[in-house]
Design a protein around this motif. Structure first.
Motif, PDB file in Angstrom:
ATOM      1  N   PRO A 167       0.811  -1.225   0.000  1.00  0.00           N
ATOM      2  CA  PRO A 167       0.000   0.000   0.000  1.00  0.00           C
ATOM      3  C   PRO A 167       0.839   1.267   0.000  1.00  0.00           C
ATOM      4  CG  PRO A 167      -0.232  -1.232   2.067  1.00  0.00           C
ATOM      5  CD  PRO A 167       0.523  -2.095   1.138  1.00  0.00           C
ATOM      6  N   VAL A 168       1.973   1.239   0.695  1.00  0.00           N
ATOM      7  CA  VAL A 168       2.778   2.453   0.771  1.00  0.00           C
ATOM      8  C   VAL A 168       3.262   2.855  -0.619  1.00  0.00           C
ATOM      9  CG1 VAL A 168       4.817   3.505   1.771  1.00  0.00           C
ATOM     10  CG2 VAL A 168       3.462   1.881   3.123  1.00  0.00           C
ATOM     11  N   THR A 169       3.890   1.884  -1.292  1.00  0.00           N
ATOM     12  CA  THR A 169       4.366   2.164  -2.644  1.00  0.00           C
ATOM     13  C   THR A 169       3.224   2.613  -3.537  1.00  0.00           C
ATOM     14  OG1 THR A 169       5.584   0.112  -2.239  1.00  0.00           O
ATOM     15  CG2 THR A 169       5.934   1.212  -4.358  1.00  0.00           C
ATOM     16  N   THR A 170       2.150   1.844  -3.490  1.00  0.00           N
ATOM     17  CA  THR A 170       1.028   2.125  -4.386  1.00  0.00           C
ATOM     18  C   THR A 170       0.450   3.511  -4.135  1.00  0.00           C
ATOM     19  OG1 THR A 170       0.495  -0.210  -4.400  1.00  0.00           O
ATOM     20  CG2 THR A 170      -1.217   1.305  -5.140  1.00  0.00           C
ATOM     21  N   LEU A 171       0.221   3.801  -2.865  1.00  0.00           N
ATOM     22  CA  LEU A 171      -0.365   5.101  -2.564  1.00  0.00           C
ATOM     23  C   LEU A 171       0.605   6.210  -2.917  1.00  0.00           C
ATOM     24  CD1 LEU A 171      -2.310   4.263   0.706  1.00  0.00           C
ATOM     25  CD2 LEU A 171      -3.154   4.474  -1.631  1.00  0.00           C
ATOM     26  N   GLY A 172       1.897   5.903  -2.798  1.00  0.00           N
ATOM     27  CA  GLY A 172       2.905   6.888  -3.221  1.00  0.00           C
ATOM     28  C   GLY A 172       2.754   7.191  -4.700  1.00  0.00           C
ATOM     29  N   VAL A 173       2.677   6.109  -5.487  1.00  0.00           N
ATOM     30  CA  VAL A 173       2.523   6.290  -6.935  1.00  0.00           C
ATOM     31  C   VAL A 173       1.231   7.065  -7.228  1.00  0.00           C
ATOM     32  CG1 VAL A 173       2.055   5.061  -9.078  1.00  0.00           C
ATOM     33  CG2 VAL A 173       3.840   4.260  -7.540  1.00  0.00           C
ATOM     34  N   LEU A 204      -1.635  11.990  -8.790  1.00  0.00           N
ATOM     35  CA  LEU A 204      -2.629  13.015  -8.485  1.00  0.00           C
ATOM     36  C   LEU A 204      -2.018  14.403  -8.608  1.00  0.00           C
ATOM     37  CD1 LEU A 204      -4.516  11.445  -5.448  1.00  0.00           C
ATOM     38  CD2 LEU A 204      -5.293  11.666  -7.792  1.00  0.00           C
ATOM     39  N   GLY A 205      -0.691  14.463  -8.524  1.00  0.00           N
ATOM     40  CA  GLY A 205      -0.033  15.761  -8.639  1.00  0.00           C
ATOM     41  C   GLY A 205       0.239  16.154 -10.082  1.00  0.00           C
ATOM     42  N   VAL A 217      -8.358  11.147 -16.754  1.00  0.00           N
ATOM     43  CA  VAL A 217      -9.662  10.900 -16.140  1.00  0.00           C
ATOM     44  C   VAL A 217     -10.749  11.638 -16.918  1.00  0.00           C
ATOM     45  CG1 VAL A 217     -11.068  11.290 -14.094  1.00  0.00           C
ATOM     46  CG2 VAL A 217      -8.743  10.423 -13.863  1.00  0.00           C
ATOM     47  N   THR A 218     -10.441  12.884 -17.309  1.00  0.00           N
ATOM     48  CA  THR A 218     -11.441  13.662 -18.043  1.00  0.00           C
ATOM     49  C   THR A 218     -11.775  12.997 -19.369  1.00  0.00           C
ATOM     50  OG1 THR A 218     -10.390  15.585 -17.070  1.00  0.00           O
ATOM     51  CG2 THR A 218     -12.011  15.991 -18.792  1.00  0.00           C
ATOM     52  N   VAL A 219     -10.733  12.625 -20.102  1.00  0.00           N
ATOM     53  CA  VAL A 219     -10.963  11.990 -21.406  1.00  0.00           C
ATOM     54  C   VAL A 219     -11.816  10.741 -21.233  1.00  0.00           C
ATOM     55  CG1 VAL A 219      -9.826  10.674 -23.224  1.00  0.00           C
ATOM     56  CG2 VAL A 219      -8.911  12.894 -22.528  1.00  0.00           C
ATOM     57  N   THR A 220     -11.420   9.898 -20.297  1.00  0.00           N
ATOM     58  CA  THR A 220     -12.138   8.641 -20.115  1.00  0.00           C
ATOM     59  C   THR A 220     -13.574   8.887 -19.659  1.00  0.00           C
ATOM     60  OG1 THR A 220     -10.104   7.483 -19.628  1.00  0.00           O
ATOM     61  CG2 THR A 220     -12.121   6.463 -18.874  1.00  0.00           C
ATOM     62  N   LEU A 223      -0.333  -0.514 -11.705  1.00  0.00           N
ATOM     63  CA  LEU A 223      -1.585  -1.230 -11.945  1.00  0.00           C
ATOM     64  C   LEU A 223      -2.527  -1.068 -10.767  1.00  0.00           C
ATOM     65  CD1 LEU A 223      -3.107  -3.184 -13.810  1.00  0.00           C
ATOM     66  CD2 LEU A 223      -2.116  -5.060 -12.531  1.00  0.00           C
ATOM     67  N   LEU A 224      -1.975  -1.258  -9.567  1.00  0.00           N
ATOM     68  CA  LEU A 224      -2.829  -1.142  -8.384  1.00  0.00           C
ATOM     69  C   LEU A 224      -3.363   0.273  -8.233  1.00  0.00           C
ATOM     70  CD1 LEU A 224      -0.760  -3.412  -5.996  1.00  0.00           C
ATOM     71  CD2 LEU A 224      -3.062  -3.846  -6.828  1.00  0.00           C
ATOM     72  N   ALA A 225      -2.513   1.264  -8.532  1.00  0.00           N
ATOM     73  CA  ALA A 225      -2.976   2.651  -8.429  1.00  0.00           C
ATOM     74  C   ALA A 225      -4.118   2.893  -9.413  1.00  0.00           C
ATOM     75  CB  ALA A 225      -1.817   3.606  -8.695  1.00  0.00           C
ATOM     76  N   THR A 226      -3.965   2.396 -10.625  1.00  0.00           N
ATOM     77  CA  THR A 226      -5.033   2.570 -11.615  1.00  0.00           C
ATOM     78  C   THR A 226      -6.300   1.852 -11.168  1.00  0.00           C
ATOM     79  OG1 THR A 226      -3.294   2.570 -13.276  1.00  0.00           O
ATOM     80  CG2 THR A 226      -5.546   2.440 -14.069  1.00  0.00           C
ATOM     81  N   MET A 227      -6.112   0.670 -10.592  1.00  0.00           N
ATOM     82  CA  MET A 227      -7.276  -0.065 -10.104  1.00  0.00           C
ATOM     83  C   MET A 227      -8.003   0.738  -9.028  1.00  0.00           C
ATOM     84  SD  MET A 227      -5.882  -3.987  -9.980  1.00  0.00           S
ATOM     85  CE  MET A 227      -7.353  -4.793  -9.384  1.00  0.00           C
ATOM     86  N   ILE A 228      -7.229   1.370  -8.178  1.00  0.00           N
ATOM     87  CA  ILE A 228      -7.871   2.174  -7.121  1.00  0.00           C
ATOM     88  C   ILE A 228      -8.670   3.309  -7.756  1.00  0.00           C
ATOM     89  CG2 ILE A 228      -7.410   3.775  -5.225  1.00  0.00           C
ATOM     90  CD1 ILE A 228      -5.110   1.948  -4.387  1.00  0.00           C
TER      91      ILE A 228
END
Ligand SMILES: Nc1ncnc2c1ncn2[C@@H]1O[C@H](COP(=O)(O)OP(=O)(O)OP(=O)(O)O)[C@@H](O)[C@H]1O
Ligand SMILES: Nc1ncnc2c1ncn2[C@@H]1O[C@H](COP(=O)(O)OP(=O)(O)OP(=O)(O)O)[C@@H](O)[C@H]1O
Ligand SMILES: [Mg+2]
Ligand SMILES: [Mg+2]
Lengths: 293, 263, 332, 293, 263
Positions: free
Chosen positions: A72-78, A83-84, A92-95, A257-262
């Motif tokens: 989770p740490v790595t993923t949330l970091g990514v 987000l920055g 996100v807008t395009v999709t 991948l996990l970040a995108t999944m979130i």
């Protein structure tokens, strides 16, 4: 044994009431705003916390290396990093734009098809089952046709999205029409409502719950089709979530991948909340829920 | 003025408390300006083994009162005590399960009590006979007429073998003859099982025919206006002169009450 | 053949000297570095001139690219050998031509440490990118030549499990597979991330240590109508390859920057270096390896015999090379 | 104006009846078996014929070469050839086995999850929206996790299928529960049915129509997930439809792709007919359809 | 014995045919062994402007007859002629649209006739007053009591401004007072609009209070047993002696009929 308004004792009668609580049948005292927000948030917060802890524990257990299954740490970091970046928001807008446009189109198509198929018997015999057949067709099967018809344009993506979502929406409507209580149809008929007006004033509103359920499923289909379809045409300078998902997988980029999944999950949840709000409004109007929960 | 408990009821209630006791029960639907006060400080006892009929104008809160007693809803204020053991209720609508046959609908009442399958079936058939619907067990609710559905709902409520029976206009959709027959059946079962009954009706004669007491509610919000003891000897007949006479008096009082509310 | 005088086309296109638009496809993939560098550096646009716009499309894999070529949605695309053969076979030689090579090499059999020889592979699971693709065929042919039996259903002495390369990274790490016959950058990733070892460098199996991994194909219809545009594409292509050859390090950086833009993430420096080192960017489509690979595929039962005669049209490439005074390339 | 039983004249009353015909409200004379089969078949037959003719016309128009978009003759030829091969039946069997097993598992999971979430309020708040979130997650996102958990086995495929289908099934159940008429809940409660028994005897049957709709959607999700998942693990000597679909596309094999699509459509239609039969039985029992149509 | 048309009805019918004519109408539900004959060769006329009440035991086929006349169902045999122009029907259940407010439910009756929005609203409010539910327009059906829902259904049926009105136990769930008030309203509207009414009820006095004729159906299968002309002068009162006397005679005949069928 007795029941005072507001308080309960542990007797038979009170237990009946407790049973009914679970049934959401009782009107309950309106609670303070703070307590209502709190009762709305704590289950979600604790669920998220639980998942994060479990996830971290699995990673700590060290069954798999971090690059295979990121913690989770790595993923949330990514995720935080993304987000920055402006690109994330563009993606996100395009999709979302594609999803909403495609879904809107799918609703229109699904509504028309559902309406026709549910009311015209030979049509129903002819193509009723085809609708489910189409639903089971994986998106990739449509890609060649999409490109043939629309070339490498966004329309090709829309085509796949509509083919994915419209059958669900049509099926939801058909199910709703089939389960419209006959007494309401008869009442509408006696009020002089025929065909289109009967449809508009009786059948459609009566089917609304089922239609709404169909819409929700349709959204899921639309979204999945979109995720696949966004690989069909990668349009320059238009990053998209589908692309990100694909590349994260293509590059075996576990945190990515996990970040995108979130991100996908969060969008899915937000959309569900919107549907939930519509559903609650509907149920309140129909008298299917009485409590202020 | 509120009438005191009749001697008969007082006798019955001796030794044990009333089967149902409402103390200053109020019920408000909604809140604030759009809220609607359905019941206003209703106090009412139903003695053990007593048959109480509830009369009142349309919309005065009779069904609300019943669902409070049944525990399906909670009062906004006041206390409800229900010591009478199991409570059965017959709703104003038949509320049959559309996916079950008539017989299975009745059997459902026995299921919760763990009666065996064969016995359930036999008992259901028995109750169907009681409501004069023998032979309709295999039909589904949608294949019945309105009055027939109501009778199935009655059979289902009776099948529960409860101690307190709440009935909301149970004979509203029946013709006078069938109604008379079912009055007799209900009275028989009430006696045999020593039931406590709270019975809502719009038919004053029916109330007098059946009740130990007839309780009159005022128009919205519901309040107990008067409590008539009915001392006529049983068996009574709906078309007897005494019943008519008593019903006439109650009707006058009811009319007066309704008029006073300008409705 | 070029039946149409160039002037007519130019006039029709409004004096720009070709079509209004040329649509070029490629993959965000290190083996497509020629395109990555060429686009990034604006070489295609430069050669096409101001009258002709360059429209690029990127694809995630061969099938979508071929679908786009078939439907006329792109005019030319960089692509691997397998899809090109398929497109040729399916269209009975009508849809495409290979007009230039792009990359060679960069394919390895990476295995777990401890596996030292073919013998050690017996009873193990080896991954390939896809049933019947070049790497899959190469692995089967190599095992066959070493007398190890395999079959196309995953049985035999060595079990071959076709799966996507990204999945191979994962399954190799978790130990579900014992090795993989994969192209760059996956080979380098298996080595750097999971401690894999190279057992075979595919270059060693081919005469001249060269075999095609990427080449440029064009739609035949487009080539017929706009030979000039094709020539300009090839000029740009040749220049891109020259650029890579002249300064590989710079080119690698450029390609990586392009990758980051397209795929959202650059390759790690060590992977980039490893991969770039192992791939040769060449204009030669190495026809012999294509034909050889097809023969091998037929032999291991993964391809119907297919006549590849005429799949190459290197006339323009050779003219371009000749103009630069460089050696001709054979389509045999 | 008048209406004779059986015959109709063109007056107002008869027109009302005609309107009702469309409403399926009237009980109609039972027709002969032959005529009923015929009326069941002709719409389908003519729809198929129409599609084939349109398809052939498109091909004849020559917009695209045959290798890009194969015509019906070629495609049906390929299909016929496949039907003659044992491998085809193995593939269908393997895929159907996986689909049915995965779907059965998904039903179990969806039922449990739906039951819990629909009745336990904090759980609903916590994970209710997550269900739709999960539904929108494309199958490929689960592949890495599937392999981590199950390795290269058929269980990994099942995992993806269950994750695809269970949310739909759960959602269908939840929608059904939410729209159970309160009067039936109250009736059940008064009959002494509590919690599990109330669930089993009242809520589940009352939700059945919506649950069935959810099952249908779930099947579509399961099938699509399976088509993708069959590429995840290619198991020795087990050809599958998903693989065939994928290879047809990989090889740019237009007739092969279309033939596989037809097979998928036919399976989808057959499954829909099964659902349709269940649905009809349900509606007949509930008195929602009265005619012998 | 079947009574001939009363003079009054004959008068009304003069010059034009009956509003509704049933000729030997039979209705069978289902087929073969499990089939159920609901109506058996029923012949019945409702003259233009006539008020006909239908009496019969529970399940004898009254609702079936009404839905045949309404064209919601087709007879198995026989002819139905309905020359009376628009037909409105009030079902045995309220059959309100749960998604609409009370007012919108009534407005729906006007919608089919193209009445403007503002007028619809005004007319709906008017009809709500007629059924003594002024102020409940913004509520939804589930917020009403059983009797109130029935009155909304009545308002909706009246709002249709039809020429033939079919009513299936419209006052079954109402108390005697509200019922009396609505009897007056219904009679007034019937007169004003010269409606033809076919009115099902279980209350014999109600039938005599309202009807020009009272038609008695036998128990299952329904058959016309007797056709009583009611010649009492209007306005009548439900509790008047003449109504009671006539009702008594009809009840006796009804009882006889029900007993004969062993029910
Ligand atoms: N769920 C509800 N929400 C809001 N108001 C309600 C609800 N149920 C009943 N009411 C209101 O409460 C009042 C009493 O209703 P109730 O059903 O108890 O009347 P009732 O005496 O049974 O009438 P009836 O004889 O017509 O059945 C009515 O005015 C009604 O509008
Ligand atoms: N849809 C149906 N399918 C099968 N049988 C039906 C159906 N509707 C009614 N019946 C049967 O037809 C008979 C007459 O029913 P109907 O509803 O006309 O009675 P009714 O006279 O209106 O009775 P009630 O006074 O109880 O409303 C009943 O025996 C009933 O079981
Ligand atoms: Mg009530
Ligand atoms: Mg009826």
């Amino acid at each position: 044994m007795s029941v005072d308004a507001g308080t309960r004792s542990g007797d038979v009668h009170a237990r009946q009431l407790a049973g009914l609580d679970a049934l959401e049948l009782t009107t309950r005292q309106r609670r303070g705003l703070a307590s209502r927000i709190w009762s709305g948030i704590w289950p979600i917060a604790s669920a998220v916390a639980l998942v994060l802890v479990a996830w971290q524990l699995v990673v700590l257990a060290g069954w798999w290396p971090e690059y295979v299954f990121a913690g989770p740490v790595t993923t949330l970091g990514v995720l935080a990093e993304r987000l920055g970046e402006a690109e994330f928001y563009t993606a996100v807008t395009v999709t979302m734009r594609r999803a909403v446009a495609g879904f809107a189109l799918a609703i229109a198509v699904g509504l028309v098809v559902g309406a026709l198929v549910s009311r015209i018997r030979p049509l129903r015999r002819a193509v009723g089952s085809l609708i489910t057949g189409l639903q089971t067709m994986p998106s990739i099967a449509w890609f060649p046709l999409a490109i043939l018809l629309f070339g490498l344009t966004e329309s090709a993506i829309m085509f796949v999205v509509v083919l994915g979502a419209a059958p669900s929406i049509a099926n939801g409507l058909i199910a709703g029409v089939d389960y419209t209580p006959p007494i309401l149809l008869r009442a509408g008929h006696m009020l002089g409502l025929r065909r289109l007006r009967l449809y508009r004033h009786v059948i459609l509103p009566a089917s609304l719950p089922s239609f709404l359920a169909g819409l929700k499923q349709g959204w899921a289909f639309a979204w999945r089709s979109l995720m696949a379809g966004e690989l069909l045409v990668i349009i320059a300078n238009q990053p998209s979530l589908g692309e990100q998902l694909h590349f994260a997988r293509e590059l075996a980029d576990s945190p990515g991948l996990l970040a995108t999944m979130i991100v996908i999950l969060v969008i899915g949840i937000v959309v569900d909340l919107l549907f939930g709000a519509a559903d609650n409004a509907l149920r309140r109007r129909w008298g299917l829920r009485q409590a202020a929960d | 003025m509120t009438a005191p408990l009749t001697e008969q009821a007082a006798d019955r209630a001796e030794g044990r408390g009333p089967a149902v006791r409402l103390e200053a029960v109020s019920k408000m639907y909604g809140q604030g300006r759009t809220g609607l006060l359905a019941l206003d400080e209703v106090s009412l006892d139903v003695g053990a083994g007593e048959f109480v009929c509830l009369l009142g104008a349309s919309g005065c809160g009779k069904s609300t009162l019943l669902s409070l007693v049944a525990g399906l809803d909670r009062p906004t204020a006041g206390r409800i005590e229900a010591d009478g053991g199991r409570v059965a209720m017959m709703f104003q609508e038949p509320a049959l399960f559309p996916w079950l046959t008539v017989s299975a609908n009745i059997e459902m009442a026995l299921r919760a009590k763990g009666v065996t399958r064969a016995e359930r079936r036999a008992r259901a058939a028995e109750f169907l006979e009681t409501v004069h619907l023998g032979g309709f067990g295999a039909k589904r609710p949608h294949e019945l007429s309105g009055g027939m559905r109501q009778r199935v709902a009655l059979a289902r409520a009776l099948a529960q073998d409860a101690d307190v029976l709440l009935m909301d206009e149970p004979f509203g959709a029946l013709d006078a003859m069938t109604r008379d027959l079912l009055h007799d059946e209900l009275e028989r079962i009430w006696r045999e099982r020593n039931l406590s009954v709270l019975f809502v009706t719009h038919n004053v004669r029916e109330a007098v025919r059946l009740g130990d007491r007839v309780v009159l509610l005022s128009s919205r919000p519901g309040r107990v206006v008067e409590d008539f003891p009915v001392t006529l000897e049983r068996p009574r007949r709906t078309d007897s002169a005494e019943v008519a006479e008593q019903a006439g008096r109650i009707t006058d009082r009811l009319r007066e009450e309704v008029m006073r509310h300008g409705r | 053949g070029n039946a149409e005088p160039a002037g007519t086309t130019a006039a029709a296109a409004g004096g720009g000297g070709g079509p209004a638009e040329v649509r070029l496809g490629y993959f965000p993939n290190i083996t497509h570095a020629t395109a990555l560098v060429g686009v990034e550096k604006g070489l295609y646009a430069k050669h096409l001139g101001s009258g002709t716009a360059l429209k690029t499309s990127t694809f995630n894999a061969g099938p979508a690219a071929i679908e786009a070529v078939f439907s006329g949605a792109v005019d030319a695309t960089y692509i691997g050998p397998n899809p090109a053969i398929n497109a040729w076979a399916k269209s009975k030689g009508q849809a495409i031509k290979i007009v230039a090579g792009a990359a060679s090499g960069g394919v390895f059999l990476v295995v777990k440490p401890g596996i030292e020889s073919v013998e050690d592979l017996k009873g193990k699971k080896i991954a390939t990118p896809q049933l019947g693709n070049t790497q899959d065929v190469a692995l089967r042919h190599w095992l066959d030549s070493k007398g190890v039996k395999t079959d196309t259903k995953g049985g035999g002495e060595v079990s071959i499990v076709p799966q996507e390369n990204s999945q191979t990274i994962q399954t190799f790490a978790t130990g579900d597979i014992d090795g993989a016959w994969v192209p760059e950058p996956f080979a380098s990733r298996l080595i750097t991330e999971s401690g894999g070892k190279v057992l075979v460098d595919e270059r060693d199996l081919w005469p001249g240590k060269e075999f095609v991994i990427t080449h440029l194909i064009v739609r035949q219809e487009f080539a017929k109508e706009h030979p000039e545009a094709v020539r300009k594409l090839i000029e740009a292509h040749v220049e891109a390859n020259e650029l890579i050859a002249s300064d590989p390090a710079e080119a690698a950086e450029t390609a990586n920057a392009a990758l980051e833009k397209l795929a959202g993430k650059p390759l790690k420096p060590e992977v980039l270096d490893g991969a770039f080192k192992n791939i040769t960017f060449t204009n030669d489509p190495i026809a012999s390896s294509l034909v050889g690979s097809a023969d091998h595929a037929v032999k291991v039962g993964l391809l119907e015999p297919v006549d590849l005669t005429g799949i190459y049209d290197l006339k323009i490439l050779n003219e371009v090379l000749a103009a630069k005074g460089r050696p001709q390339i054979s389509d045999k």
